[in-house]
Design an enzyme around this catalytic site. Sequence first.
Site, PDB file in Angstrom:
ATOM      1  CG  HIS A  17      69.529  49.961  16.528  1.00 60.45           C
ATOM      2  ND1 HIS A  17      69.273  49.280  17.590  1.00 60.45           N
ATOM      3  CD2 HIS A  17      70.559  50.974  16.820  1.00 60.45           C
ATOM      4  CE1 HIS A  17      70.059  49.738  18.625  1.00 60.45           C
ATOM      5  NE2 HIS A  17      70.855  50.555  18.001  1.00 60.45           N
ATOM      6  CG  HIS A  19      73.525  54.963  17.295  1.00 62.41           C
ATOM      7  ND1 HIS A  19      72.824  55.745  18.184  1.00 62.41           N
ATOM      8  CD2 HIS A  19      73.229  53.744  17.590  1.00 62.41           C
ATOM      9  CE1 HIS A  19      72.206  54.809  18.860  1.00 62.41           C
ATOM     10  NE2 HIS A  19      72.420  53.467  18.661  1.00 62.41           N
ATOM     11  CG  HIS A 197      69.672  51.914  22.778  1.00 63.62           C
ATOM     12  ND1 HIS A 197      69.066  52.791  21.850  1.00 63.62           N
ATOM     13  CD2 HIS A 197      70.906  51.588  22.254  1.00 63.62           C
ATOM     14  CE1 HIS A 197      69.597  52.749  20.639  1.00 63.62           C
ATOM     15  NE2 HIS A 197      70.864  52.313  20.679  1.00 63.62           N
ATOM     16  CD  GLU A 200      74.059  47.645  23.319  1.00 66.44           C
ATOM     17  OE1 GLU A 200      75.047  47.330  22.695  1.00 66.44           O
ATOM     18  OE2 GLU A 200      73.659  48.643  23.980  1.00 66.44           O
ATOM     19  CG  ASP A 278      74.495  49.682  17.349  1.00 63.42           C
ATOM     20  OD1 ASP A 278      74.023  50.641  17.667  1.00 63.42           O
ATOM     21  OD2 ASP A 278      74.843  48.896  18.367  1.00 63.42           O
ATOM     22  CG  ASP A 279      77.263  52.882  16.924  1.00 59.68           C
ATOM     23  OD1 ASP A 279      77.147  54.217  16.730  1.00 59.68           O
ATOM     24  OD2 ASP A 279      76.565  52.230  17.845  1.00 59.68           O
TER      25      ASP A 279
END
Length: 337
Positions: A17, A19, A197, A200, A278-279
Site C-alpha cells: 500500500h 501511493h 480503499h 479508513e 501509504d504516502d
Amino acid sequence: MTDLDSFIARLPKAELHLHIEGSLEPELMFALAKRNGVSIPYTSVEDVRAAYAFSNLQDFLDIYYAGASVLVTEADFHDLAMAYFDRAAADGVIHAEIMFDPQTHTDRGVAFDTVIRGLLSAMAGAETKHGMTCALIMCFLRHLSEQAAFETLAMAEPWLGTIAAVGLDSSEVGHPPSKFARVYAAARAKGLKLVAHAGEEGPPEYVHEALDLLHVDRIDHGNRALEDPVLVERLAREGMTLTVCPLSNLKLCVVGDLADHPIDRMLAQGLKATVNSDDPAYFGGYVADNYRAIAAARGLSQDVLATLARNSFTGSFLPPETIARHLASIDAYLAGS
C-alpha cells in the site's frame, strides 16, 4: 540503531500500500518545479513541511494534488519512483506493489503513456539495482465519475500486460465502492486483480460493498471493519489481507494515538494485517518507520513483526512459488537473528 531497529530494517518484507505520488519528498518537489518551470504555492522546503498538519483526509488530498503538479515528464515519474525504491530497499523491502493515480495527471494534460513509461523504467531500475520485484496498481479517483474511471481503463488498454491490479482511492466518504461496481467488473474481465480503499474514514458498510459488489482481492486500510464483529469474522474466514498504514492513520486522525492502534488486535482476531507506508513523504515515514513506530507504541515482539512481514508476502500478487521462497527467507532470517 537499537537491536529492534536493526531487526526491522533487515526483516524481508513486501510493501502493498504505497501511493507513488505520495512519496514525493519536498526536496524533489522543488527540484522538479524548477526543472519544469511549474509554480507551487510554497517558498521553501520548510513551508511544505509546515503545511503537513492535516486534520483529515481531504486536507491531505488538497496538498497532495498540488504537489503532483510538478510531475510532467517521463523522467519526472522515473525519478520519483526510483527515489522511493532506493528508500524501500534500505528498509528491507524486496517486493513492492505501488499504486499510481493516472487521472491526477491526465486531467492536467500529461499523457497516460508518459506516466506509465516513467514508472516502468524505474521498476526495471529497481530490479537491476536492488533485486527488487515490483507490480503496478492503477487507481481510480473515487471523487470523479464512473465514466471517468471507464475512460482511464480504456487509456490503460495498451499497457494491461504491465498492470497487476486496479484500485480505488481519494476521498472516501460520500463515494462508496458501489459507485464503481461496473468498472471493477470490466477490469476483472480483463484479468486484473482488484483492491480498494475501504473502511479508513468510510463506514464498515463500505468494506461490505468492496467485498460483495467489487469482489476485491484485498482491502486497503479496513480499520473500521473492527466496528462490525460479523464483518471481522468474515474477513478472517476468507483470509482477506488488510493493508494497514499506522503512521497514515495517526496523521489523518483515524487513530488519536499509536498506543491505541488496533494492529495487534487485528492479528489476534485472525485478520491478515500488513504494515505499509501509504504516502510516506506526507505522513512522516517509510515502511520500516511504520514498523518501528507501531512496535514501540504497541510493544510488538519480533515474532509479531515477522507475522506482519509474512502477511505482506502471502497477501501479495506474487506467484505461489515466489511467495514460498520469500517466506523461507523470513524463516532463515529469524533463525540467524
